[in-house]
Design a protein around this motif. Structure first.
Motif, PDB file in Angstrom:
ATOM      1  N   LYS A  45       0.843  -1.188   0.000  1.00  0.00           N
ATOM      2  CA  LYS A  45       0.000   0.000   0.000  1.00  0.00           C
ATOM      3  C   LYS A  45       0.880   1.239   0.000  1.00  0.00           C
ATOM      4  O   LYS A  45       1.845   1.333   0.773  1.00  0.00           O
ATOM      5  N   ALA A  46       0.575   2.182  -0.888  1.00  0.00           N
ATOM      6  CA  ALA A  46       1.362   3.410  -0.992  1.00  0.00           C
ATOM      7  C   ALA A  46       0.440   4.614  -0.999  1.00  0.00           C
ATOM      8  O   ALA A  46      -0.618   4.601  -1.641  1.00  0.00           O
ATOM      9  N   ASP A  47       0.837   5.645  -0.279  1.00  0.00           N
ATOM     10  CA  ASP A  47       0.120   6.912  -0.274  1.00  0.00           C
ATOM     11  C   ASP A  47       0.392   7.605  -1.614  1.00  0.00           C
ATOM     12  O   ASP A  47       1.548   7.901  -1.933  1.00  0.00           O
ATOM     13  N   PRO A  48      -0.637   7.883  -2.411  1.00  0.00           N
ATOM     14  CA  PRO A  48      -0.398   8.506  -3.724  1.00  0.00           C
ATOM     15  C   PRO A  48       0.238   9.881  -3.647  1.00  0.00           C
ATOM     16  O   PRO A  48       0.916  10.297  -4.586  1.00  0.00           O
ATOM     17  N   GLU A  49       0.038  10.587  -2.533  1.00  0.00           N
ATOM     18  CA  GLU A  49       0.692  11.892  -2.376  1.00  0.00           C
ATOM     19  C   GLU A  49       2.175  11.736  -2.058  1.00  0.00           C
ATOM     20  O   GLU A  49       2.991  12.560  -2.470  1.00  0.00           O
ATOM     21  N   GLU A  50       2.507  10.689  -1.343  1.00  0.00           N
ATOM     22  CA  GLU A  50       3.900  10.430  -0.982  1.00  0.00           C
ATOM     23  C   GLU A  50       4.677   9.804  -2.137  1.00  0.00           C
ATOM     24  O   GLU A  50       5.877  10.034  -2.291  1.00  0.00           O
ATOM     25  N   TYR A  51       3.975   9.046  -2.988  1.00  0.00           N
ATOM     26  CA  TYR A  51       4.636   8.328  -4.073  1.00  0.00           C
ATOM     27  C   TYR A  51       4.026   8.648  -5.439  1.00  0.00           C
ATOM     28  O   TYR A  51       3.510   7.757  -6.131  1.00  0.00           O
ATOM     29  N   PRO A  52       4.083   9.896  -5.867  1.00  0.00           N
ATOM     30  CA  PRO A  52       3.586  10.221  -7.213  1.00  0.00           C
ATOM     31  C   PRO A  52       4.409   9.553  -8.307  1.00  0.00           C
ATOM     32  O   PRO A  52       3.929   9.375  -9.428  1.00  0.00           O
ATOM     33  N   ASP A  53       5.653   9.165  -7.990  1.00  0.00           N
ATOM     34  CA  ASP A  53       6.479   8.455  -8.958  1.00  0.00           C
ATOM     35  C   ASP A  53       5.948   7.043  -9.222  1.00  0.00           C
ATOM     36  O   ASP A  53       6.105   6.511 -10.323  1.00  0.00           O
ATOM     37  N   TYR A  54       5.300   6.418  -8.236  1.00  0.00           N
ATOM     38  CA  TYR A  54       4.592   5.161  -8.467  1.00  0.00           C
ATOM     39  C   TYR A  54       3.302   5.427  -9.248  1.00  0.00           C
ATOM     40  O   TYR A  54       2.975   4.718 -10.199  1.00  0.00           O
TER      41      TYR A  54
END
Length: 378
Positions: A45-54
């Motif tokens: 699970k990744a926070d989209p704000e923290e990982y826009p590169d994902y």
């Protein structure tokens, strides 16, 4: 980083796929945990704000989103829904189809567009799009404020500004801006408010947020670097210019490619996929053009022009267009000053080597107002 070598090795060894869940909530991941799906998929699970590169590599921009990958970074499929039951049912169907070879995974492509020539027509295009009531981000607002102030024929265009988001509203003086992200702290400086930006920067490396999980994103590096230059312009302290130079050096060392600048430092197999994101390149062009004004360093100018080449690929987008316009105003029509101050004009930058109050090209003046008008033709 989450997609580390050990995780990928385990996925290969156990014959599992990898599910990257981009979501702010835990609802979907909580429903999957403890089910038989966990035997078939390793869920991250990744926070989209923290990982826009994902986000930019494995989604279409819709959140929440579950993207299923092979350990070789091939995309099996994408599920977009905030309904946990639908996601689980769709995931089971996808896994069954993959295992029976009804789905063929596809390689996640690089994005390396052919650079295009930037044009000063972007300045007029930005004005026209604002008049047409397209939503404006903070850079659009910054540019339009300058144009409406110095170009008589566009003196009323500022009234057409319609903010895109909370950051744009904040720049217009409507509401507050939270903390926790380097970009927010940088925008606070640009607006003229207190900021904790220094806490996010270590020797040119900008951390995405106060979590300090992700770092080295081009968009963060660029906006932070520009914010330090704004402080340098207003206060004249060399420490701010030195911060900006360190960020420039980091960008050159870690993110520059032959055709433009990567959106992030490669940290794992997913972020190692080259992506020259146009908006981030447009943002770094703004930063580098301002730094060139402050230092006169020609390598910095070349970097700015390289970034503009990638940005111009998507000049049809208002936010990118405004950044191209901003950078070209500095590169082609910039005004240097020997006196620190809050000028509210995106053409102006402090350069302590200037031997007059204000200088544009070969012309010196005692007052900034003597450079009214942009000096452009339609």
């Amino acid at each position: 980083m989450m997609l580390n070598d050990r995780l990928l090795s385990d996925a290969k060894f156990y014959g599992k796929l990898i599910g990257v869940l981009l979501d702010k909530e835990d609802t979907i991941s909580g429903k999957i945990k403890g089910t038989t799906i966990e035997r078939r998929v390793m869920l991250l699970k990744a926070d989209p704000e923290e990982y826009p590169d994902y986000l930019i590599r494995v989604t279409r921009g819709v959140i929440p989103c579950l993207s299923v990958l092979t350990p070789n970074m091939e995309l099996v499929g994408i599920i977009e829904s905030n309904n946990p039951d639908y996601v689980i049912t769709s995931l089971k169907d996808m896994l069954n189809s993959f295992e029976t070879k009804k789905i063929r995974p596809v390689k996640i492509p690089e994005y390396v567009p052919e650079p295009q020539e930037p044009s000063e027509a972007s300045i007029f295009d930005t004005v026209n799009k604002v008049i047409d009531q397209q939503k404006a981000d903070f850079r659009v607002i910054e540019l339009i404020k300058t144009i409406s102030k110095v170009e008589r024929r566009y003196s009323t265009v500022e009234k057409f500004l319609s903010p895109m988001d909370e950051v744009a509203s904040y720049v217009l003086g409507r509401g507050e801006l939270g903390g926790g992200f380097a970009i927010y702290e940088a925008v606070k400086i640009i607006k003229g408010d207190p900021s904790k930006l220094e806490e996010y920067v270590v020797d040119g490396k900008v951390f995405r947020s106060s979590k300090r999980e992700n770092w080295g994103l081009l968009i963060d590096e660029a906006i932070a670097g520009y914010a330090f230059l704004v402080r340098y312009l207003r206060e004249g302290k060399d420490e701010y210019l030195e911060q900006a130079v360190r960020i420039r050096d980091f960008v050159k060392r870690e993110l520059e490619t032959e055709k433009g600048f990567r959106d992030t430092v490669p940290k794992d197999p997913l972020t190692s996929i080259t992506y020259l994101e146009p908006l981030a390149n447009a943002e770094v062009a703004v930063f580098l053009s301002a730094l060139w004004q402050a230092t006169g360093d020609e390598e910095t100018k070349k970097m700015a022009m390289k970034a503009l080449g990638v940005a111009s690929v998507r000049s049809d987008f208002l936010g990118i267009n405004a950044r191209i316009a901003h950078a070209l105003l500095r590169l082609n029509h910039g005004i240097l000053t020997s006196t620190p101050g809050n000028y509210g004009d995106v053409r102006v930058m402090l350069n302590k080597g200037v031997n007059c109050s204000f200088k544009q090209g070969d012309k010196c003046a005692e007052k900034l107002e003597e450079f009214s008008g942009l000096g452009l033709e339609d």
